[in-house]
Design a protein around this motif. Structure first.
Motif, PDB file in Angstrom:
ATOM      1  N   SER A  21       0.832  -1.208   0.000  1.00  0.00           N
ATOM      2  CA  SER A  21       0.000   0.000   0.000  1.00  0.00           C
ATOM      3  C   SER A  21       0.868   1.260   0.000  1.00  0.00           C
ATOM      4  O   SER A  21       2.071   1.217   0.282  1.00  0.00           O
ATOM      5  N   ILE A  23       2.999   4.592  -0.033  1.00  0.00           N
ATOM      6  CA  ILE A  23       4.295   5.032  -0.566  1.00  0.00           C
ATOM      7  C   ILE A  23       5.117   3.842  -1.067  1.00  0.00           C
ATOM      8  O   ILE A  23       5.736   3.913  -2.141  1.00  0.00           O
ATOM      9  N   VAL A  41       5.958  -7.078   0.845  1.00  0.00           N
ATOM     10  CA  VAL A  41       5.803  -7.782   2.117  1.00  0.00           C
ATOM     11  C   VAL A  41       4.916  -6.992   3.067  1.00  0.00           C
ATOM     12  O   VAL A  41       5.093  -5.782   3.222  1.00  0.00           O
ATOM     13  N   ARG A  43       1.401  -7.776   6.251  1.00  0.00           N
ATOM     14  CA  ARG A  43       0.667  -8.809   6.991  1.00  0.00           C
ATOM     15  C   ARG A  43      -0.566  -9.283   6.240  1.00  0.00           C
ATOM     16  O   ARG A  43      -0.998 -10.415   6.414  1.00  0.00           O
ATOM     17  N   ARG A  47      -4.573  -8.166   0.330  1.00  0.00           N
ATOM     18  CA  ARG A  47      -4.200  -6.890  -0.290  1.00  0.00           C
ATOM     19  C   ARG A  47      -2.887  -7.021  -1.070  1.00  0.00           C
ATOM     20  O   ARG A  47      -2.735  -6.464  -2.163  1.00  0.00           O
ATOM     21  N   VAL A  70       6.947  -7.978  10.262  1.00  0.00           N
ATOM     22  CA  VAL A  70       8.381  -7.661  10.408  1.00  0.00           C
ATOM     23  C   VAL A  70       8.852  -7.728  11.860  1.00  0.00           C
ATOM     24  O   VAL A  70      10.048  -7.739  12.115  1.00  0.00           O
ATOM     25  N   ARG A  71       7.906  -7.805  12.800  1.00  0.00           N
ATOM     26  CA  ARG A  71       8.291  -7.930  14.215  1.00  0.00           C
ATOM     27  C   ARG A  71       8.762  -9.331  14.547  1.00  0.00           C
ATOM     28  O   ARG A  71       9.317  -9.562  15.623  1.00  0.00           O
ATOM     29  N   ALA A  97       7.769  -0.790   6.122  1.00  0.00           N
ATOM     30  CA  ALA A  97       6.675  -1.157   7.020  1.00  0.00           C
ATOM     31  C   ALA A  97       6.705  -0.253   8.256  1.00  0.00           C
ATOM     32  O   ALA A  97       7.750  -0.053   8.868  1.00  0.00           O
ATOM     33  N   ILE A 194       2.970  13.472   2.530  1.00  0.00           N
ATOM     34  CA  ILE A 194       2.704  12.938   1.193  1.00  0.00           C
ATOM     35  C   ILE A 194       1.196  12.739   1.039  1.00  0.00           C
ATOM     36  O   ILE A 194       0.582  11.993   1.822  1.00  0.00           O
ATOM     37  N   THR A 197      -2.176   9.278   1.223  1.00  0.00           N
ATOM     38  CA  THR A 197      -1.543   8.135   1.894  1.00  0.00           C
ATOM     39  C   THR A 197      -2.240   7.886   3.229  1.00  0.00           C
ATOM     40  O   THR A 197      -2.842   8.795   3.813  1.00  0.00           O
TER      41      THR A 197
HETATM   42  P1  NAP Z   1       0.756   2.661   4.729  1.00  0.00           P
HETATM   43  O1  NAP Z   1       0.119   2.627   3.367  1.00  0.00           O
HETATM   44  O2  NAP Z   1      -0.092   2.355   5.899  1.00  0.00           O
HETATM   45  O3  NAP Z   1       2.034   1.716   4.698  1.00  0.00           O
HETATM   46  C1  NAP Z   1       2.477   0.966   5.787  1.00  0.00           C
HETATM   47  C2  NAP Z   1       2.671  -0.444   5.324  1.00  0.00           C
HETATM   48  O4  NAP Z   1       3.361  -1.175   6.328  1.00  0.00           O
HETATM   49  C3  NAP Z   1       1.377  -1.183   5.021  1.00  0.00           C
HETATM   50  O5  NAP Z   1       1.445  -1.704   3.707  1.00  0.00           O
HETATM   51  C4  NAP Z   1       1.328  -2.298   6.057  1.00  0.00           C
HETATM   52  O6  NAP Z   1       0.807  -3.515   5.488  1.00  0.00           O
HETATM   53  C5  NAP Z   1       2.809  -2.460   6.420  1.00  0.00           C
HETATM   54  N1  NAP Z   1       2.976  -2.936   7.795  1.00  0.00           N
HETATM   55  C6  NAP Z   1       2.542  -2.335   8.940  1.00  0.00           C
HETATM   56  N2  NAP Z   1       2.876  -3.057  10.006  1.00  0.00           N
HETATM   57  C7  NAP Z   1       3.540  -4.144   9.529  1.00  0.00           C
HETATM   58  C8  NAP Z   1       4.125  -5.264  10.153  1.00  0.00           C
HETATM   59  N3  NAP Z   1       4.125  -5.409  11.481  1.00  0.00           N
HETATM   60  N4  NAP Z   1       4.748  -6.190   9.373  1.00  0.00           N
HETATM   61  C9  NAP Z   1       4.768  -6.042   8.032  1.00  0.00           C
HETATM   62  N5  NAP Z   1       4.225  -5.009   7.375  1.00  0.00           N
HETATM   63  C10 NAP Z   1       3.612  -4.072   8.125  1.00  0.00           C
HETATM   64  O7  NAP Z   1       1.396   4.107   5.017  1.00  0.00           O
HETATM   65  P2  NAP Z   1       2.213   5.199   4.167  1.00  0.00           P
HETATM   66  O8  NAP Z   1       1.652   6.502   4.586  1.00  0.00           O
HETATM   67  O9  NAP Z   1       2.304   4.847   2.728  1.00  0.00           O
HETATM   68  O10 NAP Z   1       3.670   5.069   4.850  1.00  0.00           O
HETATM   69  C11 NAP Z   1       4.713   4.306   4.264  1.00  0.00           C
HETATM   70  C12 NAP Z   1       6.054   4.664   4.884  1.00  0.00           C
HETATM   71  O11 NAP Z   1       6.346   6.061   4.697  1.00  0.00           O
HETATM   72  C13 NAP Z   1       6.125   4.420   6.386  1.00  0.00           C
HETATM   73  O12 NAP Z   1       7.433   3.981   6.726  1.00  0.00           O
HETATM   74  C14 NAP Z   1       5.890   5.798   6.966  1.00  0.00           C
HETATM   75  O13 NAP Z   1       6.404   5.940   8.260  1.00  0.00           O
HETATM   76  C15 NAP Z   1       6.636   6.660   5.952  1.00  0.00           C
HETATM   77  N6  NAP Z   1       6.215   8.067   5.935  1.00  0.00           N
HETATM   78  C16 NAP Z   1       4.991   8.400   5.440  1.00  0.00           C
HETATM   79  C17 NAP Z   1       4.631   9.735   5.365  1.00  0.00           C
HETATM   80  C18 NAP Z   1       3.308  10.150   4.781  1.00  0.00           C
HETATM   81  O14 NAP Z   1       3.068  11.352   4.591  1.00  0.00           O
HETATM   82  N7  NAP Z   1       2.436   9.229   4.449  1.00  0.00           N
HETATM   83  C19 NAP Z   1       5.514  10.719   5.810  1.00  0.00           C
HETATM   84  C20 NAP Z   1       6.733  10.336   6.340  1.00  0.00           C
HETATM   85  C21 NAP Z   1       7.085   9.013   6.380  1.00  0.00           C
HETATM   86  P3  NAP Z   1      -0.056  -4.584   6.356  1.00  0.00           P
HETATM   87  O15 NAP Z   1      -1.120  -3.799   7.056  1.00  0.00           O
HETATM   88  O16 NAP Z   1      -0.523  -5.550   5.312  1.00  0.00           O
HETATM   89  O17 NAP Z   1       0.910  -5.230   7.294  1.00  0.00           O
END
Ligand code: NAP
Ligand code: HXC
Length: 264
Positions: A21, A23, A41, A43, A47, A70-71, A97, A194, A197
């Motif tokens: 999902s 980014i 990768v 959970r 999806r 990943v934990r 993740a 971003i 998201t």
């Molecule tokens: P997101 O779509 O919720 O992405 C997080 C992903 O991590 C999900 O696909 C989720 O998949 C996976 N995940 C969560 N817990 C996990 C686990 N225990 N084991 C394996 N996979 C796991 O959020 P996003 O906003 O695109 O963020 C992506 C990255 O960018 C993150 O590192 C975030 O901190 C960073 N970031 C985002 C922003 C922003 O503006 N969005 C800004 C700064 C940094 P499952 O639920 O299937 O596990």
């Protein structure tokens, strides 16, 4: 039409946590458009499977959905084994993740703080360590950690995520130094806000996104493509002398975001 040569990552294999999902899905797609087969990768297998189908259809490359938390080190090792068996190697690892939510520090439960550290920081270590043991330590490669900028200014309601990402920035530099001799480059991307998201949906309710966008020196929120382009650069040979870097991709946001708070 991308700005990089279409074969910039030809012949490489990427392992992208969080690739189902947001980014990191965008990063996986960009890698595939530049020639890399990619494992995604997370959970939620359903999806991941849907994303893999869509990305393969869009790019013509292989996308392997792999379920792991990943934990859990054993699950991470199994996911790496599956990828090595199915895709024949791993050259690039993206640690994307993460888990996050808004919470006042005083209201956060002990487990709430620990959970975010476990996903973001221990997860990044688990994947990096296991990938080093299984493939990168022998063959070299690139690790890209997805960081953030909120710990530069100490944003309110984010002590858990900021502490986790600060630790990841330190890990980026430590591993860059220690694994340079093995020809492993370890870098991070620090995205700003971003648009479209899950991160922004969770962290910027009630018009905070608009307020943030106005404060960004480049006067807009970032796009998933902005981050994907940075990841293609760091994964490619164009970055062959870049390691230990934290590439801030935020339109200058953190320079002016210090006084802003989702608390209003
Ligand atoms: P997101 O779509 O919720 O992405 C997080 C992903 O991590 C999900 O696909 C989720 O998949 C996976 N995940 C969560 N817990 C996990 C686990 N225990 N084991 C394996 N996979 C796991 O959020 P996003 O906003 O695109 O963020 C992506 C990255 O960018 C993150 O590192 C975030 O901190 C960073 N970031 C985002 C922003 C922003 O503006 N969005 C800004 C700064 C940094 P499952 O639920 O299937 O596990
Ligand atoms: C306070 C909360 C909470 C909330 C969970 N907790 N949500 N505390 N406010 N909104 C607490 C719970 O109460 C519990 O503690 C502990 O956290 C663990 O919760 P679980 O639901 O059991 O955890 P788990 O199922 O492992 O889920 C992890 C999660 C979840 C982080 C809580 O939201 C998740 O899976 N998120 C993945 C997607 C995601 O967050 N994407 C956004 C990434 S964006 P107690 O003590 O009550 O049992 C990002 C942006 C960074 O990282 C920077 C942006 C600028």
């Amino acid at each position: 039409m991308g700005v990089f040569r279409e074969d910039a990552l030809q012949g490489k294999v990427a392992f992208v946590t969080g690739g189902g999902s947001g980014i990191c899905r965008g990063i996986a797609e960009a890698f595939m458009r530049h020639g890399a087969d990619t494992a995604i990768v997370g959970r939620k297998m359903e999806r991941l499977e849907q994303t893999a189908r869509e990305l393969s259809e869009a790019t013509g490359r292989r996308c392997l959905p792999v379920s792991a938390d990943v934990r859990e080190p054993e699950a991470v090792e199994a996911a790496l084994d599956t990828t090595l068996a199915e895709l024949g190697g791993i050259d690039v690892v993206v640690n994307g993740a993460a888990g996050n939510f808004l919470s006042p520090a005083a209201a956060l439960s002990y487990k709430g703080f620990r959970t975010v550290l476990e996903i973001d920081t221990l997860g990044t270590y688990n994947v990096s360590k296991a990938a080093f043991a299984k493939v990168l330590g022998r063959k070299g490669g690139a690790i890209i950690n997805i960081s953030a900028t909120l710990h530069y200014t100490g944003m309110a309601l984010q002590v858990h995520a900021g502490s986790a990402k600060a630790a990841n920035d330190a890990m980026t530099r430590h591993l860059a130094v220690e694994w340079g001799a093995a020809n492993i480059r370890v870098n991070a991307i620090a995205p700003g806000p971003i648009g479209d998201t899950e991160g922004m949906r969770r962290l910027a309710p009630g018009g905070f996104a608009e307020k943030l966008a106005k404060s960004v020196p480049l006067r807009r929120l970032g796009t998933i493509q902005d981050i994907a382009d940075a990841a293609v650069f760091l994964a490619s040979d164009a970055a062959s002398f870049v390691t230990g870097a934290i590439l801030v991709v935020d339109g200058g946001s953190w320079l002016t975001a210090g006084g802003l708070s989702p608390m209003g």
